[in-house]
Design a protein around this motif. Structure first.
Motif, PDB file in Angstrom:
ATOM      1  N   ALA A   1      31.345  49.150  35.632  1.00 43.64           N
ATOM      2  CA  ALA A   1      31.361  48.533  36.949  1.00 43.64           C
ATOM      3  C   ALA A   1      31.218  47.032  36.715  1.00 43.64           C
ATOM      4  CB  ALA A   1      30.211  49.040  37.791  1.00 43.64           C
ATOM      5  N   ALA A   2      32.188  46.273  37.214  1.00 40.15           N
ATOM      6  CA  ALA A   2      32.128  44.834  36.978  1.00 40.15           C
ATOM      7  C   ALA A   2      30.906  44.241  37.666  1.00 40.15           C
ATOM      8  CB  ALA A   2      33.402  44.173  37.488  1.00 40.15           C
TER       9      ALA A   2
ATOM     10  N   GLY B   1      44.244  40.211  35.474  1.00 47.63           N
ATOM     11  CA  GLY B   1      43.419  41.411  35.378  1.00 47.63           C
ATOM     12  C   GLY B   1      41.938  41.183  35.566  1.00 47.63           C
ATOM     13  N   VAL B   2      41.565  40.080  36.155  1.00 49.32           N
ATOM     14  CA  VAL B   2      40.153  39.784  36.374  1.00 49.32           C
ATOM     15  C   VAL B   2      39.696  40.452  37.664  1.00 49.32           C
ATOM     16  CG1 VAL B   2      38.514  37.915  36.840  1.00 49.32           C
ATOM     17  CG2 VAL B   2      40.352  37.577  35.195  1.00 49.32           C
ATOM     18  N   THR B   3      38.461  40.912  37.675  1.00 53.29           N
ATOM     19  CA  THR B   3      37.888  41.472  38.900  1.00 53.29           C
ATOM     20  C   THR B   3      37.695  40.343  39.908  1.00 53.29           C
ATOM     21  OG1 THR B   3      36.671  42.987  37.487  1.00 53.29           O
ATOM     22  CG2 THR B   3      35.990  42.851  39.804  1.00 53.29           C
TER      23      THR B   3
ATOM     24  N   PRO C   1      36.549  34.104  33.257  1.00 52.41           N
ATOM     25  CA  PRO C   1      35.341  34.818  33.677  1.00 52.41           C
ATOM     26  C   PRO C   1      35.615  36.311  33.750  1.00 52.41           C
ATOM     27  CG  PRO C   1      36.418  33.853  35.581  1.00 52.41           C
ATOM     28  CD  PRO C   1      37.187  33.393  34.369  1.00 52.41           C
ATOM     29  N   LYS C   2      34.559  37.086  33.636  1.00 53.31           N
ATOM     30  CA  LYS C   2      34.731  38.533  33.765  1.00 53.31           C
ATOM     31  C   LYS C   2      34.932  38.908  35.219  1.00 53.31           C
ATOM     32  CE  LYS C   2      32.258  40.035  29.678  1.00 53.31           C
ATOM     33  NZ  LYS C   2      31.014  40.659  29.186  1.00 53.31           N
ATOM     34  N   VAL C   3      34.325  38.124  36.096  1.00 56.00           N
ATOM     35  CA  VAL C   3      34.467  38.365  37.534  1.00 56.00           C
ATOM     36  C   VAL C   3      34.716  37.016  38.196  1.00 56.00           C
ATOM     37  CG1 VAL C   3      33.348  39.220  39.625  1.00 56.00           C
ATOM     38  CG2 VAL C   3      32.821  40.270  37.416  1.00 56.00           C
ATOM     39  N   LEU C   4      35.686  36.987  39.082  1.00 56.98           N
ATOM     40  CA  LEU C   4      35.930  35.761  39.835  1.00 56.98           C
ATOM     41  C   LEU C   4      35.461  35.989  41.266  1.00 56.98           C
ATOM     42  CD1 LEU C   4      37.135  32.924  39.558  1.00 56.98           C
ATOM     43  CD2 LEU C   4      39.227  33.824  40.542  1.00 56.98           C
ATOM     44  N   LEU C   5      34.606  35.081  41.726  1.00 56.35           N
ATOM     45  CA  LEU C   5      34.085  35.184  43.084  1.00 56.35           C
ATOM     46  C   LEU C   5      34.819  34.156  43.937  1.00 56.35           C
ATOM     47  CD1 LEU C   5      30.331  35.193  42.038  1.00 56.35           C
ATOM     48  CD2 LEU C   5      31.796  37.176  42.426  1.00 56.35           C
ATOM     49  N   LEU C   6      35.321  34.586  45.072  1.00 59.24           N
ATOM     50  CA  LEU C   6      36.056  33.662  45.932  1.00 59.24           C
ATOM     51  C   LEU C   6      35.473  33.677  47.332  1.00 59.24           C
ATOM     52  CD1 LEU C   6      38.407  35.489  44.133  1.00 59.24           C
ATOM     53  CD2 LEU C   6      39.640  33.427  44.747  1.00 59.24           C
TER      54      LEU C   6
END
Lengths: 305, 374
Positions: free
Chosen positions: B23-24, B205-207, B173-178
């Motif tokens: 789970a990312a 393919g980044v979360t 980054p493993k996860v990109l927050l927008l």
């Protein structure tokens, strides 16, 4: 002005916004005249009480001094400018520069965290703290400086404190340190206010962005907060450095005769030494150097934005 | 098969274990209180690796706070935030494997496009030649070629947005927050960027954890949507699930337009409306329970008043109160006894139009009714 007539005059486009360019220019000229008229009192005031006296000082700097101390206009020479290279003058100038630079640095060091603290409070607390910064202005500078004389005096509270601590009575009064303390005390608000304005204007979202991009707290400060508050640093430094360099009251009261600075030295030329040409040339050169330094500083410091 | 576990079952177990650990982003019972205001209330959420996940809700619903807790810009009052299985705890933002695209972009005004994009790499002391290479790659990726030396204020809104995106993506980054990254753009550009963002996300393919209050945006781009309101996560599902089967009135109301009809379940797939008429509904509710029927305007159709309804379909009669012309479609507000229903009709030659004041029938397929029990 826009014509709503359905049939436009021959030649003009139907937009109804075409105005005769000659009329437009005339209107602009009229507006400029009105502006000039409103600015006139300012011009007259500065002209009469600033530019004219400055010109008089400039003229006097080329005059000569009679043996009795009278200024002889008409016998022009560069002698007073030559006297600027006297080692005595150099020593005083160096001491003034040194003390002013130190005062500026201390104000910046003390003022920056303080300004930052104020800028990051809630609006209500911010207002209170800013009033607090300005309260000293409501009482006379001379009186406040005299108060330091009591505080720093050989039987003053500071001296008693060091004595109690076993360090012996402190002899700060009439030393360069006393002048430095006085200058920092007097000019700190001039550093804090522009710094506050610059930091308050900054978008703290940028700091968050920097933190999000792997910057530690210190790095975020160094790469984002500091460069963005630089206009405040430049303005504050100038506002502290220039009056410190030319300070008269503080070195007179706290420095005594051993800590003569440029301001006192110039005053002495006019009053006790009665050498008006020398005092004038000194004033003029100090002013020119400061102007030049300020310009360079603005050019360099302002580059970041 | 009996004594030793089969290779197949161990493989399943392993992949299950893997699924759990990859789970990312995982939020467990997260609460965030600011002084006396609770911004986020016991939120549980799992975003699998590689997903485009949207947090959707009205302003002030806690979605941005949730995002900021993942980024480390806020620390949860209670609960835990895990990123790829790792507990984040009090870890500051600079030590989390995520990057954020801020709503206002937060581009550094004193740096050029290139310097902005290189910032994260420099903070992590990446070698100069690698930094140069990756910055160039990202500038290519977000199509900012030729803009390298410009300052942010010399760019258009769309370009600034892409700098913000590039500045985050360059760090891989493993996860990109927008955080509402398209909010400041005009409609045309926003729609173009929606597709572009989605495509980009699939390519790298980044979360993505994407915060928005624009339901259309969320529907267009997301693999899954979490609908939030008043600090709570109300429903999580694919855009289709959320739209077709909203679980609460709030979700039905927030996503798209919905007509609500109060009714009482009658059993056998029937419900009685307030005015006594009976309509067919999807079965499942206990007889006697008060329910609300949620009907999407586009699932209703307007028919001439006298026309008999085909068997099984619901039909009510009302008067057209308002007709709103929307170009590609028309909206009618039809007054029934006690309620007004909104009906959307395509503006096509095959659909008959009516005028205000007409008596019409409103018809719909019972299967397209959502039954809400609250």
């Amino acid at each position: 002005m826009a014509s709503t007539v359905s049939t436009p005059p021959t030649g003009t486009p139907a937009s109804g916004e075409a105005v005769d360019p000659a009329l437009e220019r005339a209107a602009e000229r009229a507006a400029a005249r009105r502006g000039a008229l409103l600015a006139l009192p300012g011009f007259v005031y500065l002209g009469l009480f600033f530019a004219v006296p400055l010109a008089i000082v400039f003229v006097y700097s080329f005059a000569t001094r009679s043996s009795t101390g009278r200024t002889i206009l008409g016998e022009w020479s560069l002698r007073s400018y030559g006297r600027l290279f006297d080692p005595l003058v150099g020593g005083i100038a160096w001491r003034s520069l040194w003390i002013a630079a130190l005062a500026t640095a201390i104000c910046l060091l003390v003022g920056y965290p303080f300004a930052y603290f104020i800028a990051t409070r809630s609006p209500r607390v911010r207002g209170l703290l800013l009033v607090g910064v300005m309260i000293p202005f409501w009482s006379n500078f001379l009186v406040r400086t005299y108060a330091w004389r009591l505080l720093l005096g050989s039987d003053g509270p500071l001296s008693q404190l060091t004595d109690l601590a076993g360090l012996g009575p402190s002899r700060l009064l009439f030393t360069p340190t006393a002048v430095l303390i006085g200058l920092v005390y007097g000019f700190l608000p001039f550093m804090v206010l522009p710094l506050y304005a610059a930091i308050e204007r900054m978008d703290f979202g940028l700091v968050e962005a920097a933190r999000d991009l792997y910057a530690s707290g210190w790095k975020a400060f160094r790469h984002v907060t500091w460069p963005l508050s630089r206009p405040g640093v430049v303005a504050g430094s100038i506002l502290v450095f220039i009056p410190s360099l030319g300070a008269y009251v503080t070195p007179e009261i706290l420095g005594g005769s051993r800590t003569t600075m440029l301001g006192s030295f110039i005053v002495r030329q006019f009053l006790s030494a009665r050498d008006w040409p020398f005092g004038s040339s000194l004033s003029f050169v100090v002013m020119a150097v400061m102007l030049l330094a300020t310009m360079v500083y603005f050019r360099v410091g302002g580059k970041t934005l | 098969m009996t004594t030793t576990p089969s290779p197949a079952s161990t493989a399943t177990k392993a992949s299950e274990a893997l699924a759990v650990s990859t789970a990312a982003v995982e939020l467990a019972e997260v609460v965030k209180r600011f002084e006396d205001v609770t911004a986020v209330e016991r939120l549980d959420l799992r975003v699998p690796d590689g997903e485009f996940f949207s947090l959707l809700g009205p302003s002030g619903c806690g979605k941005t706070t949730t995002l900021r807790m993942i980024a480390g810009l806020e620390i949860p009052t209670e609960g835990s935030v895990r990123i790829f299985g790792e507990e984040m705890g009090l870890r500051p933002p600079n030590r989390r494997p995520v990057n954020t695209v801020f709503q206002s972009y937060a581009l550094f005004p004193h740096m050029t496009v290139e310097q902005n994009i290189a910032f994260g790499l420099q903070m992590r002391r990446t070698a100069a030649d690698e930094t140069r290479r990756r910055v160039a790659e990202v500038i290519e990726l977000v199509r900012l070629g030729g803009m390298e030396r410009r300052k942010p204020q010399q760019l258009s809104g769309g370009q600034q947005q892409r700098v913000a995106l590039g500045r985050a993506l360059v760090n891989q980054p493993k996860v990109l927050l927008l955080d509402e990254p398209l909010g400041a753009l005009d409609l045309k550009l926003r729609q173009a960027m929606q597709l572009e963002l989605k495509e980009l996300q699939e390519r790298v393919g980044v979360t993505f954890v994407y915060v928005t209050h624009d339901q259309e945006e969320a529907l267009t781009m997301s693999d899954r949507i979490g609908v939030m309101d008043a600090g709570r996560l109300l429903q999580v599902g694919t855009p289709e699930e959320i739209y077709e089967h909203p679980r609460t009135r709030m979700v039905a109301d927030f996503i798209g337009q919905t007509n609500f009809l109060a009714a009482v379940a009658q059993g056998q797939g029937e419900a009685r409306l307030a005015d006594g008429r009976t309509v067919n509904v999807p079965p499942g509710s206990t007889s006697g329970v008060a329910i609300t029927l949620a009907l999407r305007p586009e699932k209703l159709s307007v028919v001439p008043a006298g026309e008999p309804s085909p068997s099984g379909a619901n039909q009510l009669v009302g008067v057209v109160e308002r007709r709103v012309y929307l170009g590609s479609s028309l909206t009618y507000e039809v007054a029934l006894e006690g309620v007004t229903l909104r009906v959307r009709q395509e503006n096509t030659p095959s659909v008959a139009q009516c005028r205000e004041g007409d008596r019409v029938g409103i018809r719909w397929d019972p299967a397209s009714t959502t039954v809400l029990e609250e």
